[in-house]
Motif scaffolding. Sequence first.
Motif, PDB file in Angstrom:
ATOM      1  N   LEU A 268       0.847  -1.189   0.000  1.00  0.00           N
ATOM      2  CA  LEU A 268       0.000   0.000   0.000  1.00  0.00           C
ATOM      3  C   LEU A 268       0.885   1.242   0.000  1.00  0.00           C
ATOM      4  O   LEU A 268       1.626   1.485   0.942  1.00  0.00           O
ATOM      5  CB  LEU A 268      -0.908  -0.011   1.238  1.00  0.00           C
ATOM      6  CG  LEU A 268      -2.002   1.047   1.273  1.00  0.00           C
ATOM      7  CD1 LEU A 268      -3.197   0.615   0.407  1.00  0.00           C
ATOM      8  CD2 LEU A 268      -2.476   1.285   2.709  1.00  0.00           C
ATOM      9  N   LYS A 269       0.819   2.008  -1.076  1.00  0.00           N
ATOM     10  CA  LYS A 269       1.630   3.233  -1.165  1.00  0.00           C
ATOM     11  C   LYS A 269       0.848   4.445  -0.670  1.00  0.00           C
ATOM     12  O   LYS A 269       1.393   5.372  -0.099  1.00  0.00           O
ATOM     13  CB  LYS A 269       2.087   3.452  -2.615  1.00  0.00           C
ATOM     14  CG  LYS A 269       2.899   2.285  -3.185  1.00  0.00           C
ATOM     15  CD  LYS A 269       3.304   2.561  -4.626  1.00  0.00           C
ATOM     16  CE  LYS A 269       3.988   1.342  -5.246  1.00  0.00           C
ATOM     17  NZ  LYS A 269       3.030   0.280  -5.607  1.00  0.00           N
ATOM     18  N   GLU A 270      -0.453   4.459  -0.942  1.00  0.00           N
ATOM     19  CA  GLU A 270      -1.363   5.499  -0.453  1.00  0.00           C
ATOM     20  C   GLU A 270      -2.612   4.787   0.043  1.00  0.00           C
ATOM     21  O   GLU A 270      -2.729   3.572  -0.087  1.00  0.00           O
ATOM     22  CB  GLU A 270      -1.710   6.475  -1.585  1.00  0.00           C
ATOM     23  CG  GLU A 270      -0.508   7.194  -2.170  1.00  0.00           C
ATOM     24  CD  GLU A 270      -0.873   8.011  -3.402  1.00  0.00           C
ATOM     25  OE1 GLU A 270      -2.074   8.237  -3.632  1.00  0.00           O
ATOM     26  OE2 GLU A 270       0.046   8.415  -4.123  1.00  0.00           O
ATOM     27  N   ASN A 271      -3.583   5.529   0.575  1.00  0.00           N
ATOM     28  CA  ASN A 271      -4.810   4.890   1.069  1.00  0.00           C
ATOM     29  C   ASN A 271      -5.527   4.117  -0.033  1.00  0.00           C
ATOM     30  O   ASN A 271      -6.200   3.123   0.222  1.00  0.00           O
ATOM     31  CB  ASN A 271      -5.742   5.919   1.694  1.00  0.00           C
ATOM     32  CG  ASN A 271      -5.236   6.368   3.049  1.00  0.00           C
ATOM     33  OD1 ASN A 271      -4.423   5.684   3.669  1.00  0.00           O
ATOM     34  ND2 ASN A 271      -5.708   7.508   3.524  1.00  0.00           N
ATOM     35  N   ILE A 272      -5.405   4.628  -1.265  1.00  0.00           N
ATOM     36  CA  ILE A 272      -5.894   3.904  -2.439  1.00  0.00           C
ATOM     37  C   ILE A 272      -4.706   3.730  -3.372  1.00  0.00           C
ATOM     38  O   ILE A 272      -4.151   4.706  -3.874  1.00  0.00           O
ATOM     39  CB  ILE A 272      -7.015   4.670  -3.170  1.00  0.00           C
ATOM     40  CG1 ILE A 272      -8.151   5.025  -2.204  1.00  0.00           C
ATOM     41  CG2 ILE A 272      -7.543   3.865  -4.344  1.00  0.00           C
ATOM     42  CD1 ILE A 272      -9.170   5.979  -2.791  1.00  0.00           C
ATOM     43  N   THR A 273      -4.288   2.503  -3.598  1.00  0.00           N
ATOM     44  CA  THR A 273      -3.123   2.223  -4.440  1.00  0.00           C
ATOM     45  C   THR A 273      -3.567   1.407  -5.645  1.00  0.00           C
ATOM     46  O   THR A 273      -4.146   0.329  -5.488  1.00  0.00           O
ATOM     47  CB  THR A 273      -2.057   1.430  -3.650  1.00  0.00           C
ATOM     48  OG1 THR A 273      -1.655   2.212  -2.518  1.00  0.00           O
ATOM     49  CG2 THR A 273      -0.852   1.130  -4.517  1.00  0.00           C
ATOM     50  N   GLU A 274      -3.309   1.929  -6.843  1.00  0.00           N
ATOM     51  CA  GLU A 274      -3.650   1.166  -8.048  1.00  0.00           C
ATOM     52  C   GLU A 274      -2.605   0.079  -8.259  1.00  0.00           C
ATOM     53  O   GLU A 274      -1.399   0.323  -8.198  1.00  0.00           O
ATOM     54  CB  GLU A 274      -3.750   2.071  -9.275  1.00  0.00           C
ATOM     55  CG  GLU A 274      -4.207   1.296 -10.506  1.00  0.00           C
ATOM     56  CD  GLU A 274      -4.653   2.171 -11.655  1.00  0.00           C
ATOM     57  OE1 GLU A 274      -4.967   1.604 -12.722  1.00  0.00           O
ATOM     58  OE2 GLU A 274      -4.685   3.407 -11.505  1.00  0.00           O
ATOM     59  N   VAL A 275      -3.085  -1.127  -8.500  1.00  0.00           N
ATOM     60  CA  VAL A 275      -2.219  -2.291  -8.696  1.00  0.00           C
ATOM     61  C   VAL A 275      -2.124  -2.567 -10.200  1.00  0.00           C
ATOM     62  O   VAL A 275      -3.147  -2.772 -10.862  1.00  0.00           O
ATOM     63  CB  VAL A 275      -2.777  -3.526  -7.966  1.00  0.00           C
ATOM     64  CG1 VAL A 275      -1.863  -4.733  -8.174  1.00  0.00           C
ATOM     65  CG2 VAL A 275      -2.960  -3.233  -6.474  1.00  0.00           C
TER      66      VAL A 275
END
Length: 232
Positions: A51-58
């Motif tokens: 997890l890089k931010e609260n919402i992380t695009e994979v």
Amino acid sequence: MSNIFSDNNQIGVVSTFSELINTNFQGEMNAICWNRNLNGDFKEIVSQLHLKENITEVSIEDLLSLQLSENGNIAREIILNDLQLLTDFGASPSLNLLKNYERDEELDFISTDVYSFHVDRSTIGTNTFLCTYHGAASDIISNNEVEQKILIPEIREKLKELHNGSEAEFETFLKEYYFDLHYQPKPNAKPINLGLGHLWKLAVDHPEQEVLPCVHRAPVENDGEYRLLLIC
């Protein structure tokens, strides 16, 4: 097909991706479910992603780089196949690892974040597709079990105070700040949880849409658990 969604007029149930994209909304039906019971260990995938931010695009590259067990690999193949199916269809799917969405706490009398029941709006004919592979799943609710927040008298009055302009400009203001997209459940309303593994198509508010848009919300996340969500 017999399943927990079959007896609900709001939901259509299909058994293939082809049926999902080719079945049209009609009448009260503004949500279509490709009903699936997925094998594979999606938790293993989540445990290895960062997890890089609260919402992380994979990305697909992120998925392919994971060292997985046999069951983890089965889960990965399912996700990759879903991404490919939607991409071939012409959609732009995104796979998100989610800790939480941003909360809207600016106004204490109305919330406009995704945890509030809302509809999606588009200027072009499109649909929302989503599938939760791991973690808490989204909810939908019947249109006759909700009330548009801007029509609730006390909320409308406070919005008018906030706007402090003409009536004609007020309607534009409500759209400009997305207040008109949000809904309040009526007493005794029964939201429907979309569950894990099913791929859903939800009706969006757009000019060519012939049914009411699907009212939905993001779930409050389970403590200490990330969500893995495909959405487009």
